[in-house]
Design an enzyme around this catalytic site. Structure first.
Site, PDB file in Angstrom:
ATOM      1  N   LYS A 144      -7.349 -27.136  17.839  1.00 37.06           N
ATOM      2  CA  LYS A 144      -7.546 -26.237  18.971  1.00 37.06           C
ATOM      3  C   LYS A 144      -8.324 -25.020  18.489  1.00 37.06           C
ATOM      4  O   LYS A 144      -8.367 -24.756  17.290  1.00 37.06           O
ATOM      5  CB  LYS A 144      -6.216 -25.848  19.598  1.00 37.06           C
ATOM      6  CG  LYS A 144      -5.149 -25.315  18.659  1.00 37.06           C
ATOM      7  CD  LYS A 144      -3.838 -25.224  19.422  1.00 37.06           C
ATOM      8  CE  LYS A 144      -2.745 -24.570  18.623  1.00 37.06           C
ATOM      9  NZ  LYS A 144      -2.061 -25.472  17.701  1.00 37.06           N
ATOM     10  N   ASP A 172      -4.165 -16.161  17.538  1.00 36.33           N
ATOM     11  CA  ASP A 172      -3.000 -16.118  16.632  1.00 36.33           C
ATOM     12  C   ASP A 172      -3.446 -15.968  15.174  1.00 36.33           C
ATOM     13  O   ASP A 172      -4.627 -15.722  14.896  1.00 36.33           O
ATOM     14  CB  ASP A 172      -2.146 -17.381  16.820  1.00 36.33           C
ATOM     15  CG  ASP A 172      -2.822 -18.628  16.278  1.00 36.33           C
ATOM     16  OD1 ASP A 172      -4.058 -18.644  16.214  1.00 36.33           O
ATOM     17  OD2 ASP A 172      -2.113 -19.579  15.914  1.00 36.33           O
ATOM     18  N   SER A 227       0.464 -20.253  11.011  1.00 37.80           N
ATOM     19  CA  SER A 227      -0.041 -20.111  12.376  1.00 37.80           C
ATOM     20  C   SER A 227       0.412 -18.834  13.072  1.00 37.80           C
ATOM     21  O   SER A 227       0.120 -17.743  12.613  1.00 37.80           O
ATOM     22  CB  SER A 227       0.373 -21.351  13.171  1.00 37.80           C
ATOM     23  OG  SER A 227      -0.275 -21.353  14.392  1.00 37.80           O
ATOM     24  N   HIS A 228       1.166 -18.991  14.157  1.00 38.82           N
ATOM     25  CA  HIS A 228       1.574 -17.850  14.978  1.00 38.82           C
ATOM     26  C   HIS A 228       2.848 -17.198  14.458  1.00 38.82           C
ATOM     27  O   HIS A 228       3.326 -16.235  15.049  1.00 38.82           O
ATOM     28  CB  HIS A 228       1.803 -18.339  16.412  1.00 38.82           C
ATOM     29  CG  HIS A 228       2.827 -19.438  16.463  1.00 38.82           C
ATOM     30  ND1 HIS A 228       2.556 -20.702  15.992  1.00 38.82           N
ATOM     31  CD2 HIS A 228       4.111 -19.451  16.866  1.00 38.82           C
ATOM     32  CE1 HIS A 228       3.633 -21.461  16.120  1.00 38.82           C
ATOM     33  NE2 HIS A 228       4.596 -20.714  16.648  1.00 38.82           N
ATOM     34  N   ASP A 279      -6.316 -20.603  16.074  1.00 38.43           N
ATOM     35  CA  ASP A 279      -6.438 -21.780  16.948  1.00 38.43           C
ATOM     36  C   ASP A 279      -5.821 -21.559  18.333  1.00 38.43           C
ATOM     37  O   ASP A 279      -6.114 -22.302  19.265  1.00 38.43           O
ATOM     38  CB  ASP A 279      -5.905 -23.059  16.272  1.00 38.43           C
ATOM     39  CG  ASP A 279      -4.496 -22.922  15.736  1.00 38.43           C
ATOM     40  OD1 ASP A 279      -3.880 -21.870  15.975  1.00 38.43           O
ATOM     41  OD2 ASP A 279      -4.019 -23.873  15.082  1.00 38.43           O
ATOM     42  N   ARG A 280      -4.966 -20.540  18.475  1.00 35.41           N
ATOM     43  CA  ARG A 280      -4.354 -20.289  19.795  1.00 35.41           C
ATOM     44  C   ARG A 280      -5.076 -19.170  20.538  1.00 35.41           C
ATOM     45  O   ARG A 280      -5.688 -18.309  19.917  1.00 35.41           O
ATOM     46  CB  ARG A 280      -2.895 -19.860  19.627  1.00 35.41           C
ATOM     47  CG  ARG A 280      -2.023 -20.925  19.031  1.00 35.41           C
ATOM     48  CD  ARG A 280      -0.590 -20.458  18.968  1.00 35.41           C
ATOM     49  NE  ARG A 280       0.252 -21.542  18.500  1.00 35.41           N
ATOM     50  CZ  ARG A 280       1.509 -21.723  18.856  1.00 35.41           C
ATOM     51  NH1 ARG A 280       2.094 -20.886  19.675  1.00 35.41           N
ATOM     52  NH2 ARG A 280       2.200 -22.736  18.389  1.00 35.41           N
ATOM     53  N   ASP A 331      -4.039 -17.979  12.584  1.00 38.39           N
ATOM     54  CA  ASP A 331      -5.113 -18.793  12.014  1.00 38.39           C
ATOM     55  C   ASP A 331      -6.217 -19.138  13.013  1.00 38.39           C
ATOM     56  O   ASP A 331      -7.080 -19.972  12.738  1.00 38.39           O
ATOM     57  CB  ASP A 331      -4.552 -20.072  11.378  1.00 38.39           C
ATOM     58  CG  ASP A 331      -3.815 -20.959  12.370  1.00 38.39           C
ATOM     59  OD1 ASP A 331      -3.286 -20.426  13.362  1.00 38.39           O
ATOM     60  OD2 ASP A 331      -3.751 -22.178  12.170  1.00 38.39           O
TER      61      ASP A 331
END
Ligand code: G16
Length: 539
Positions: free
Chosen positions: A375, A276, A112-113, A280-281, A278
């Site tokens: 998200k 981010d 992720s992030h 989603d953010r 991947d």
């Protein structure tokens, strides 16, 4: 063609808030990925005859891990694997592809992030057929299996060419390499008023979208520049790179500082956003203006009627407990369902599946809706663009109008990083024990209304989850403490601070939250126990 390889278990393969996340140096150890994936398949009762979706955010080790997973899937009798072209897929697109194909599960190779590269992090998110990440019950079963695994199965074959869209075979397993962007774009066109957003860009609206050298680059280029006509150059850092070009792909004021500086310059764009690793953010910025993720969720909910995909009504809204209470006031005004869940997107999924909510979001720069079960960063940006196009107002005006209507939740998150795990666990345990004694007490200028652990009882499956400790004050202010479940370096203590103001909207959050911040530090004895007098990261 199928080999059974003996292995010895690793003892650290426990999933955190969203899948397994580790230093790259750890996951590249011999058999680490093989053990984890075989354990996952075993724990869910095998994958024979099943269909899975597979892809990643392109970070270091994505290319190697994906080939291993393809071969383990074939050896375990999987019927079909739908793989993102070049091994890439964003987390929201993966959820969409999974739902559209009625697949049995999905794996996204991403931390992720968290930063990428050889010295960064790697991870795997596992989604079930609902399109959302697996429950704690399933992740516990996978963890148990990782501790007893003695062998894994792998297909003995050459690597698959993932650059070519189309179908290939590995033994009896079909491998379909797809362009995941196509499905994702179609879904966005079905929700938002693309014609109105096109008009907005045509009028000279200045836009900056930063993909942080991560997976959303190709999606953003296609949607914002090619389809919606944003000027060339609006989308930045759009080529996914194994080390994210040295960027830390966490869309916040600190790690996307280059974008923030541009947005705060005199001739800066009207609207800025970042995603981010991947996808989603999201972070939302206006010209010289930052929208907190908590406010963003509340503002999107308040304006849902402007969006074609939601104009016929929404079910309700949910937020994580640590997220500010702004959206609670909106839910009340709209007379829709409202839920507060633990941190972790998976807790929203039952609420979406049972039509209790349409929107949900978190303070950690995540917003989404029931169009998928993750998200969705680009969705949030399109939602804002659609509101701007429909109202003709700026990001700042929209936010100020919102504050005038509902008041403002001043909000900050302090992260104390790299704490010794035992110290962090003891701090939380001792604080929990102390909470009952705080009830009704006056601390500084604040009176405690209620101090207790946050406990969530899922109305759908009846499960109960305890996550975080909350001190609520009589004036609506709050302090929330919890330990992060996504870090890879010791423990991270997160302290979330909120103060509610009905009329005073122009202060610095740090100033407004000074009082509660001091109480938060003292009550939990943060300096004494961690040696830190200040947070490492404030967002
Ligand atoms: C994941 C989860 C989110 C959660 C976030 C932060 O996000 O999906 O629901 O809010 O972690 O978790 P923590 O505070 O435990 O570090 P992502 O974007 O990392 O997958």
């Amino acid at each position: 063609m199928i080999k059974t390889i003996s292995t010895t278990p690793y003892t650290d393969q426990k999933m955190g808030t969203a899948g397994i996340r580790k230093k790259s140096k750890i996951v590249t150890q011999p058999n680490y990925i093989e053990n984890f994936v075989q354990s996952l398949f075993d724990a869910i009762g095998g994958v024979e005859g099943q269909t899975f979706v597979l892809g990643g955010d392109g970070r270091y080790f994505n290319d190697i891990a994906i080939q291993k997973i393809i071969k383990i899937s074939a050896a375990n009798g999987m019927k079909k694997l739908i793989v993102g072209q070049n091994g890439l897929i964003s987390t929201p697109a993966s959820s969409k592809v999974l739902l559209k194909n009625h697949a049995d599960g999905g794996l996204v190779l991403s931390a992720s992030h968290n930063p990428g590269g050889e010295n960064g992090d790697f991870g795997i998110k596992y989604a079930t057929k609902s399109g959302g990440q697996c429950s704690s019950k399933i992740s516990d079963a996978i963890y148990a299996r990782t501790k007893e695994i003695t062998s894994y199965k792998i297909f003995d074959a050459a690597d698959v060419d993932l650059s070519r869209i189309g179908t290939q075979k590995m033994g009896d397993m079909e491998i379909e390499v797809i362009d995941p962007i196509k499905d994702y774009v179609e879904m966005m066109e079905g929700i938002f008023d693309f014609a109105a957003i096109k008009k907005l860009f045509k009028s000279g609206f200045k836009f900056a979208f930063d993909s942080m050298n991560a997976v959303t680059g190709p999606y953003a280029l296609k949607i914002f520049e090619e389809i919606l006509g944003a000027p060339k150059g609006s989308v930045r850092n759009f080529i996914p790179k194994p080390d994210f070009g040295g960027l830390h792909p966490d869309p916040n004021l600190i790690y996307a500082k280059h974008l923030v500086d541009e947005m705060y310059s005199d001739n800066g764009p009207d609207f800025g956003a970042a995603n981010d690793g991947d996808g989603d953010r999201n972070m939302i910025l206006g010209h010289k203006f930052f929208v907190t993720p908590s406010d963003s969720l509340a503002i999107l909910t308040d304006n849902y009627k402007l969006i074609p995909g939601y104009k016929n009504g929404i079910f309700g809204v949910a937020k994580s407990a640590a997220t500010s209470t702004a959206v609670e006031r909106v839910a009340k005004a709209l007379n829709i369902g409202y839920y507060e869940v633990p941190t972790g997107w998976k807790y929203f999924c039952n609420l979406m599946d049972s039509n209790r909510i349409t929107f949900c979001g978190e303070e950690s720069f995540g917003t989404g809706s029931s169009h998928i079960r993750e998200k969705d960063g680009i969705w949030a940006v399109l939602f804002w663009l659609n509101i701007i196009a429909a109202t003709g107002k700026s990001v700042e005006q929209i936010t100020r109008d919102f504050w005038k209507k509902y008041g403002r939740s001043y909000y900050l998150r302090f992260d104390f990083e790299g704490i010794d795990t035992a110290v962090a666990d003891k701090l939380m345990a001792d604080l929990e024990e102390k909470l009952p004694s705080l009830n009704g007490k006056t601390l500084g200028n604040y009176q405690v209304l209620n101090a207790a652990p946050f406990v969530y009882n899922d109305p759908v499956d009846g499960s109960s989850t305890k996550n975080g400790l909350i001190i609520r004050f009589t004036d609506g202010s709050r302090i929330v403490y919890r330990l992060s479940g996504t870090g890879t370096n010791g423990a991270t203590l997160r302290v979330y601070l909120e103060a509610y103001e009905k009329n005073n909207f122009d202060e610095e959050p740090l100033k407004m939250l000074q009082g509660v911040a001091q109480i938060a530090m003292e009550v939990a004895e943060i300096s004494k126990r961690t040696g830190k007098t200040n947070a490492d990261v404030t967002t």
